[in-house]
Design a protein around this motif. Structure first.
Motif, PDB file in Angstrom:
ATOM      1  N   ASN A 162       0.806  -1.229   0.000  1.00 19.33           N
ATOM      2  CA  ASN A 162       0.000   0.000   0.000  1.00 19.33           C
ATOM      3  C   ASN A 162       0.837   1.276   0.000  1.00 19.33           C
ATOM      4  O   ASN A 162       0.298   2.379   0.125  1.00 19.33           O
ATOM      5  N   LYS A 163       2.160   1.115  -0.153  1.00 17.43           N
ATOM      6  CA  LYS A 163       3.021   2.299  -0.171  1.00 17.43           C
ATOM      7  C   LYS A 163       3.980   2.282  -1.357  1.00 17.43           C
ATOM      8  O   LYS A 163       3.958   3.165  -2.206  1.00 17.43           O
ATOM      9  N   SER A 164       4.824   1.256  -1.423  1.00 15.78           N
ATOM     10  CA  SER A 164       5.839   1.213  -2.481  1.00 15.78           C
ATOM     11  C   SER A 164       5.361   0.376  -3.656  1.00 15.78           C
ATOM     12  O   SER A 164       4.452  -0.449  -3.515  1.00 15.78           O
ATOM     13  N   PRO A 165       5.956   0.582  -4.834  1.00 13.49           N
ATOM     14  CA  PRO A 165       5.656  -0.337  -5.941  1.00 13.49           C
ATOM     15  C   PRO A 165       6.088  -1.744  -5.576  1.00 13.49           C
ATOM     16  O   PRO A 165       7.084  -1.932  -4.859  1.00 13.49           O
ATOM     17  N   CYS A 166       5.344  -2.741  -6.034  1.00 13.14           N
ATOM     18  CA  CYS A 166       5.689  -4.120  -5.714  1.00 13.14           C
ATOM     19  C   CYS A 166       6.633  -4.678  -6.781  1.00 13.14           C
ATOM     20  O   CYS A 166       6.938  -4.025  -7.778  1.00 13.14           O
ATOM     21  N   LEU A 167       7.079  -5.905  -6.578  1.00 10.85           N
ATOM     22  CA  LEU A 167       8.012  -6.499  -7.522  1.00 10.85           C
ATOM     23  C   LEU A 167       7.379  -6.680  -8.898  1.00 10.85           C
ATOM     24  O   LEU A 167       8.043  -6.556  -9.922  1.00 10.85           O
ATOM     25  N   HIS A 168       6.081  -6.952  -8.929  1.00  7.21           N
ATOM     26  CA  HIS A 168       5.375  -7.107 -10.200  1.00  7.21           C
ATOM     27  C   HIS A 168       5.423  -5.796 -10.988  1.00  7.21           C
ATOM     28  O   HIS A 168       5.614  -5.797 -12.209  1.00  7.21           O
ATOM     29  N   CYS A 169       5.259  -4.669 -10.298  1.00  6.78           N
ATOM     30  CA  CYS A 169       5.389  -3.364 -10.948  1.00  6.78           C
ATOM     31  C   CYS A 169       6.785  -3.195 -11.544  1.00  6.78           C
ATOM     32  O   CYS A 169       6.945  -2.769 -12.691  1.00  6.78           O
ATOM     33  N   LEU A 170       7.801  -3.521 -10.750  1.00  4.30           N
ATOM     34  CA  LEU A 170       9.181  -3.313 -11.184  1.00  4.30           C
ATOM     35  C   LEU A 170       9.560  -4.228 -12.336  1.00  4.30           C
ATOM     36  O   LEU A 170      10.348  -3.846 -13.211  1.00  4.30           O
ATOM     37  N   MET A 171       9.016  -5.444 -12.333  1.00  2.00           N
ATOM     38  CA  MET A 171       9.360  -6.409 -13.383  1.00  2.00           C
ATOM     39  C   MET A 171       8.991  -5.891 -14.766  1.00  2.00           C
ATOM     40  O   MET A 171       9.601  -6.262 -15.763  1.00  2.00           O
ATOM     41  N   LYS A 172       7.992  -5.034 -14.837  1.00  2.00           N
ATOM     42  CA  LYS A 172       7.548  -4.494 -16.123  1.00  2.00           C
ATOM     43  C   LYS A 172       8.491  -3.397 -16.629  1.00  2.00           C
ATOM     44  O   LYS A 172       8.466  -3.060 -17.806  1.00  2.00           O
ATOM     45  N   GLN A 173       9.304  -2.842 -15.712  1.00  2.00           N
ATOM     46  CA  GLN A 173      10.082  -1.664 -16.056  1.00  2.00           C
ATOM     47  C   GLN A 173      11.593  -1.859 -15.974  1.00  2.00           C
ATOM     48  O   GLN A 173      12.345  -1.189 -16.678  1.00  2.00           O
ATOM     49  N   LEU A 174      12.047  -2.764 -15.094  1.00  2.00           N
ATOM     50  CA  LEU A 174      13.483  -2.902 -14.837  1.00  2.00           C
ATOM     51  C   LEU A 174      13.979  -4.280 -15.242  1.00  2.00           C
ATOM     52  O   LEU A 174      13.271  -5.284 -15.056  1.00  2.00           O
ATOM     53  N   PRO A 175      15.184  -4.382 -15.767  1.00  2.00           N
ATOM     54  CA  PRO A 175      15.733  -5.679 -16.206  1.00  2.00           C
ATOM     55  C   PRO A 175      16.305  -6.481 -15.047  1.00  2.00           C
ATOM     56  O   PRO A 175      17.507  -6.679 -14.935  1.00  2.00           O
ATOM     57  N   SER A 229      21.658   3.671  -6.808  1.00  2.00           N
ATOM     58  CA  SER A 229      20.506   3.797  -5.924  1.00  2.00           C
ATOM     59  C   SER A 229      19.414   4.484  -6.730  1.00  2.00           C
ATOM     60  O   SER A 229      19.589   5.622  -7.175  1.00  2.00           O
ATOM     61  N   ILE A 230      18.293   3.774  -6.936  1.00  2.00           N
ATOM     62  CA  ILE A 230      17.261   4.260  -7.857  1.00  2.00           C
ATOM     63  C   ILE A 230      15.949   4.501  -7.103  1.00  2.00           C
ATOM     64  O   ILE A 230      15.448   3.604  -6.403  1.00  2.00           O
ATOM     65  N   ASP A 231      15.400   5.685  -7.259  1.00  2.00           N
ATOM     66  CA  ASP A 231      14.087   5.993  -6.705  1.00  2.00           C
ATOM     67  C   ASP A 231      13.037   5.440  -7.667  1.00  2.00           C
ATOM     68  O   ASP A 231      12.897   5.926  -8.793  1.00  2.00           O
ATOM     69  N   VAL A 232      12.315   4.408  -7.238  1.00  2.00           N
ATOM     70  CA  VAL A 232      11.383   3.722  -8.135  1.00  2.00           C
ATOM     71  C   VAL A 232       9.913   3.996  -7.801  1.00  2.00           C
ATOM     72  O   VAL A 232       9.031   3.342  -8.340  1.00  2.00           O
ATOM     73  N   LYS A 233       9.655   4.948  -6.914  1.00  2.00           N
ATOM     74  CA  LYS A 233       8.267   5.138  -6.469  1.00  2.00           C
ATOM     75  C   LYS A 233       7.313   5.484  -7.612  1.00  2.00           C
ATOM     76  O   LYS A 233       6.124   5.165  -7.547  1.00  2.00           O
ATOM     77  N   THR A 234       7.824   6.110  -8.670  1.00  2.00           N
ATOM     78  CA  THR A 234       6.947   6.460  -9.793  1.00  2.00           C
ATOM     79  C   THR A 234       6.552   5.249 -10.634  1.00  2.00           C
ATOM     80  O   THR A 234       5.685   5.356 -11.508  1.00  2.00           O
ATOM     81  N   LEU A 235       7.170   4.091 -10.360  1.00  2.00           N
ATOM     82  CA  LEU A 235       6.850   2.885 -11.121  1.00  2.00           C
ATOM     83  C   LEU A 235       5.644   2.137 -10.562  1.00  2.00           C
ATOM     84  O   LEU A 235       5.223   1.134 -11.132  1.00  2.00           O
ATOM     85  N   LYS A 236       5.085   2.617  -9.463  1.00  2.00           N
ATOM     86  CA  LYS A 236       3.897   1.949  -8.914  1.00  2.00           C
ATOM     87  C   LYS A 236       2.758   2.048  -9.923  1.00  2.00           C
ATOM     88  O   LYS A 236       2.399   3.141 -10.382  1.00  2.00           O
ATOM     89  N   ASP A 237       2.179   0.890 -10.255  1.00  2.00           N
ATOM     90  CA  ASP A 237       1.180   0.789 -11.316  1.00  2.00           C
ATOM     91  C   ASP A 237      -0.205   0.570 -10.715  1.00  2.00           C
ATOM     92  O   ASP A 237      -0.461  -0.459 -10.081  1.00  2.00           O
ATOM     93  N   ARG A 238      -1.094   1.526 -10.914  1.00  2.00           N
ATOM     94  CA  ARG A 238      -2.447   1.411 -10.342  1.00  2.00           C
ATOM     95  C   ARG A 238      -3.217   0.243 -10.953  1.00  2.00           C
ATOM     96  O   ARG A 238      -4.203  -0.222 -10.381  1.00  2.00           O
ATOM     97  N   ASN A 239      -2.775  -0.277 -12.112  1.00  2.00           N
ATOM     98  CA  ASN A 239      -3.428  -1.415 -12.749  1.00  2.00           C
ATOM     99  C   ASN A 239      -2.710  -2.738 -12.484  1.00  2.00           C
ATOM    100  O   ASN A 239      -3.083  -3.767 -13.067  1.00  2.00           O
ATOM    101  N   CYS A 240      -1.691  -2.717 -11.644  1.00  2.00           N
ATOM    102  CA  CYS A 240      -0.933  -3.942 -11.338  1.00  2.00           C
ATOM    103  C   CYS A 240      -1.857  -4.993 -10.738  1.00  2.00           C
ATOM    104  O   CYS A 240      -2.653  -4.702  -9.830  1.00  2.00           O
TER     105      CYS A 240
END
Length: 338
Positions: A162-175, A229-240
């Motif tokens: 309910n706060k940070s993007p989850c791993l599923h969100c990151l998997m779509k964006q990061l290698p 060190s990467i700020d990934v908070k913008t990768l949180k996907d409301r449709n995840c």
């Protein structure tokens, strides 16, 4: 308060109140290899007295280079990792209550394992299980700390539902999907570096120092002297589908999990049977003894018929050593174990 924690209590962000919290929190560590043994030892020494460790494997000689709780005796006897880890951890801290689970985690086991858990530590080596951890974390509102190492490279990220993007969100964006152990090998120092970051984040969560969390994805290559060190908070996907507005937690569906797995870097295939009732290893050993070399302890059965070696656990799961061909492994499994 126990004198053994006096230096930690002097660290004001933890103090006496934080030490009491550590005593009563329950941590689930999934994986008892390089990351898992290091995490477990640090948390046990820090005063976390309730730890559940889960792993499907047993100790081998190649583990001793980096998996710090194990000895040559464990490798010689092929002791299940969680059993050997439990013995060492309880010798380190006699007040620790270590639950050892020799299981291959499926969605069914995952849902059972997370009951009553305050924090999940990722110490596994495959994304099937990591994605299950991620969905269970989101569904049951339990924070978890991702970590992976290979070669001289490591990565970690703390995931708060309910706060940070989850791993599923990151998997779509990061290698990051290729980060598993493989034939590229691994050096021990990267393990210690990543678990240092994982466990300091764990101590912050377990003592309710939420404001001190890193909130960034970090990575290191200690051989090439690189770090990020990467700020990934913008990768949180409301449709995840795992953490979005209408989550379905797809990785907790058994149909989405494989029943065979090639174990990375080991020329080994794991086969999970459809049913997991307890097997009579003694009876199976007697059926195989005239066909090849059979060894047994109370946890598992080892059967060698060159060039293959099979290890069967009590739940019927079999490791087929000597091939990474799933079809060939299944054929051999049916030939010797029906």
């Amino acid at each position: 308060m126990d004198d053994r924690y006096s230096r930690q209590i002097l660290f004001s962000p933890i103090g006496k109140e934080g030490q009491i919290k550590l005593k009563h929190k329950h941590v689930l560590i999934i994986g008892a290899g390089a990351l898992g043994t290091s995490i477990a030892e640090i948390l046990t020494r820090s005063g976390v007295e309730n730890i559940t460790i889960v792993d499907r494997d047993y100790v081998e000689w190649s583990n001793l280079q980096r998996q710090q709780l194990y000895t040559e005796a464990d490798a010689k006897k092929r002791i299940p990792k969680v059993i050997a880890a439990k013995e060492r951890l309880e010798a380190i801290n006699s007040k620790a209550k270590i639950k050892a689970k020799i299981v291959d985690v499926t969605p069914i086991e995952m849902i059972q394992l997370v009951k009553g858990i305050d924090l999940i530590m990722d110490a596994t080596d495959n994304f099937d299980i990591r994605m299950m951890i991620n969905d269970a974390s989101q569904k049951y509102n339990i924070p978890w700390i991702y970590g992976a190492v290979v070669g001289s490279y490591g990565i970690s990220y703390t995931i708060i539902p309910n706060k940070s993007p989850c791993l599923h969100c990151l998997m779509k964006q990061l290698p990051i999907s290729g980060l598993t152990c493989d034939t590229g090998g691994i050096i021990s120092p990267i393990v210690q570096l990543i678990t240092a970051h994982q466990t300091v984040e764990a101590l912050k969560i377990l003592t309710d120092n939420w404001e001190a969390l890193r909130n960034k994805l970090i990575s290191f290559n200690i051989w090439t002297n690189q770090q990020s060190s990467i700020d990934v908070k913008t990768l949180k996907d409301r449709n995840c589908l795992s953490c979005g507005q209408t989550p379905t937690f797809p990785f907790l569906n058994y149909e989405n999990q494989t029943k065979t797995a090639v174990l990375c870097g080991r020329n080994t295939v794991q086969i999970r049977p459809a049913s997991t009732e307890k097997r009579d290893l003694q009876k199976i050993a007697s059926q195989l003894e005239n066909m090849g070399k059979v060894e047994q302890n109370r946890f598992l059965l080892s059967f060698t018929i060159k060039p293959y070696r099979f290890v069967m656990f009590q739940d019927g799961r079999v490791l087929v050593h000597g091939t990474n061909d799933v079809i060939r492994a299944k054929s051999l499994y049916y030939r010797y174990f029906g």
